[in-house]
Structures are given as C-alpha cells and as structure tokens.
Design an enzyme around this catalytic site. Structure first.
Site, short mmCIF file in Angstrom:
data_model
loop_
_atom_site.label_atom_id
_atom_site.label_comp_id
_atom_site.label_asym_id
_atom_site.label_seq_id
_atom_site.Cartn_x
_atom_site.Cartn_y
_atom_site.Cartn_z
CG ASN A 195 -1.69 1.22 1.46
OD1 ASN A 195 -1.79 2.05 0.55
ND2 ASN A 195 -2.26 1.38 2.65
CD GLU A 245 -2.79 5.18 7.03
OE1 GLU A 245 -2.80 5.26 5.78
OE2 GLU A 245 -1.83 4.70 7.66
N GLY A 301 2.42 1.80 10.82
CA GLY A 301 3.33 2.93 10.69
C GLY A 301 4.03 3.30 12.00
CD GLU A 309 -3.50 -2.99 7.31
OE1 GLU A 309 -2.37 -3.20 6.85
OE2 GLU A 309 -4.13 -1.96 7.10
CB SER A 354 5.32 -2.26 11.82
OG SER A 354 4.87 -0.94 12.09
CE LYS A 406 0.27 3.26 4.89
NZ LYS A 406 0.21 3.39 6.35
CG HIS A 432 -5.69 1.60 5.33
ND1 HIS A 432 -5.25 2.50 6.27
CD2 HIS A 432 -4.66 0.76 5.10
CE1 HIS A 432 -3.99 2.21 6.58
NE2 HIS A 432 -3.61 1.16 5.88
C1 PEP Z 1 -0.67 -0.21 5.98
O1 PEP Z 1 -0.65 0.92 5.54
O2 PEP Z 1 -1.61 -0.94 5.68
C2 PEP Z 1 0.42 -0.64 6.85
C3 PEP Z 1 0.35 -1.82 7.38
O3 PEP Z 1 1.48 0.23 7.03
P1 PEP Z 1 2.90 -0.11 7.72
O4 PEP Z 1 3.40 -1.37 7.10
O5 PEP Z 1 3.75 1.07 7.42
O6 PEP Z 1 2.64 -0.28 9.19
#
Ligand code: PEP
Length: 266
Positions: free
Chosen positions: A20, A109, A185, A179, A225, A22, A107
C-alpha cells in the site's frame, strides 16, 4: 495421516503480499522508477500472489509498466456509486477500466481521517465486486480497544457488518486484512502469537456464517509494520496468508524480501 490432511488444507491457500503506497511517492517519475525496480526485483518469484496499490494518479503507469508480469495492481479506495455528481471520488468501473484487479477498502486511515463507517465499507465492497474488483477489506482495533480487552468485539463487528448478506461466491473473491491500528506505521508489530490468534478468530467468524470450504480458503493478511526481518515469523503461522505492507513497500528491495519470505513458505 492426520498431519498430511492438515498440510493439504494449509497448502490450499497461497500467500498474498500487497503493498500500500498510500500518499507516495510525490511525482510520476518516482512512481515509474519504483515500478521499474519492482519489475526487476520481483521477476524471480513464481508462486506468491503480489499486488501493488499506488495512488490513483500512478495506477495507469503501473498497469502499463507491469503488464505481462505476475504483479497485480490495486487501488487504495473507491466510492460505491458508479458515476454521477460526486466531486473528487473514483468509482469501481473507473478503476476496472484503468486495469486494477484489487482495491483496498476500509483502511484504518480512511476510517480515522475520512470517517468511514462499517456501513460505508459494506457499500464499497458491494460496488467493487459488482465490477469484478477483489476487495482487500481492512479491520483492526486501536490500542485503547486492545488494552480494554474489547479487540475481538471490535473486529467481529467490523467483519460481520462488512460481509453482511454476502453470498458464498462473493466471499471467494474477497481478502481480509487484519491490521491492528496501533501497529500501522509505528514500528510496533503484533507478535506472531497475537496476530495468529486474531486471524484464527476471524476465520472462525467466517465459519459461523459460511461453509467450511469458504472459511478454509479465505485469505487473511496481516498488516502493521511488516518488514523483511519480521515477515517470516508472521507469515509462517497457519492462519496468516500474507501481508499488507505500508512503509516497507516503498523500497523495491524490502518489498521483494517480504515476498521472498512468503514464497519460501509455499
Ligand atoms: C498499511 O498501511 O496498511 C500498513 C500496514 O502500514 P505499515 O506497514 O507502514 O505499518
């Protein structure tokens, strides 16, 4: 004999590694360069499913550059109407005609910054599937919800409301990504045991409303992460069928190492 049966069930599911991007990178030139690097680095892999999800403005260039490879393209969001007076939105037929095969929906976010509800997520899934896009439906609890012990209630509500009324066939073309919001992040990853426990729970929720075969075949990704150095420990768990990768997918080198970790388990 028993071991052989378990292994066969496990092998029915592939590993899917999705990146992703973003709101990155800032220019089309950098997006093009990342696609070129991905094409090179991911060429040796032949088993894991690979999806990259660039921002809308880079979708067409990614589709063009990665044509003929095993890398599929996904979008990061969509609106549930096909067309009309919805300034700033993008629809499933638009994504489909741009060459997308997948779309990330719900997601954290989007839920946090753009106030998306479980109801919105449900409508988006229906719209995506109406146009043969495979939704990657994100669910997960906040740190406060985990600390207060309600994480399974939260995830259960997100999963059941998202999948409400869906047919078995529709479920076969859908991916779930667990997630935990506190791991996105932040550099904090769920331990493999924490992730596996929630993935097993999500699979059991599917089994409550659908057949065993649908539940057994459902791909459930972990996101939060994921990096080359923790990917294998996560991906080797029975109910973890892949990863949704944020930060680490902006480097073709680290993304390909995560793909390698998945591929080595197949
Ligand atoms: C994501 O944006 O779905 C995500 C898991 O980000 P990160 O790997 O940076 O934690």
């Amino acid at each position: 004999m028993q071991v052989e049966l378990i292994d066969k069930t496990y092998n029915m599911r592939n590993k899917l590694i999705a990146g992703n991007w973003k709101l990155n990178p800032a220019t089309s030139d950098s997006a093009l360069e990342l696609c070129r690097q991905l094409k090179l680095r991911l060429a040796p892999f032949s088993k894991a499913k690979i999806v990259v999800c660039p921002p809308f403005t880079a979708l067409c260039l990614a589709v063009d550059l990665l044509k003929g490879t095993r890398i599929s393209i996904g979008a990061q969001n969509l609106y549930w109407e096909d067309s009309g007076a919805y300034t700033g939105e993008i629809s499933a037929p638009m994504l489909k005609s741009a060459g997308c095969e997948y779309v990330i929906i719900g997601h954290s976010e989007r839920r946090l910054f753009f106030h998306e509800t479980n109801e919105n997520v449900h409508h988006k899934i229906i719209a995506a599937q109406r146009h043969n896009l495979i939704p990657i439906v994100c669910v997960g609890e906040t740190l406060q919800q985990r600390e207060s012990g309600v994480m399974k209630d939260v995830v259960m509500e997100q999963v059941t409301e998202a999948l409400r009324g869906m047919s078995e066939q529709a479920l076969q073309n859908l991916v779930i990504a667990y997630e935990p919001v506190w791991a996105i992040g932040t550099g904090k990853t769920a331990t493999p045991a924490q992730a596996e426990e929630m993935h097993e729970f999500i699979r059991s929720l599917i089994l409550e409303d659908f057949t065993k075969s649908v539940s057994d075949q459902m791909l459930i990704l972990y996101g939060g992460s994921v990096k080359p150095d923790n990917a294998r420990d996560l991906l080797q768990n029975t109910n973890i069928d892949g990863a949704l990768v944020g930060g680490a997918c902006l480097s073709a080198e680290s993304f390909s190492e995560i793909v390698r970790a998945g591929e080595e388990l197949l």
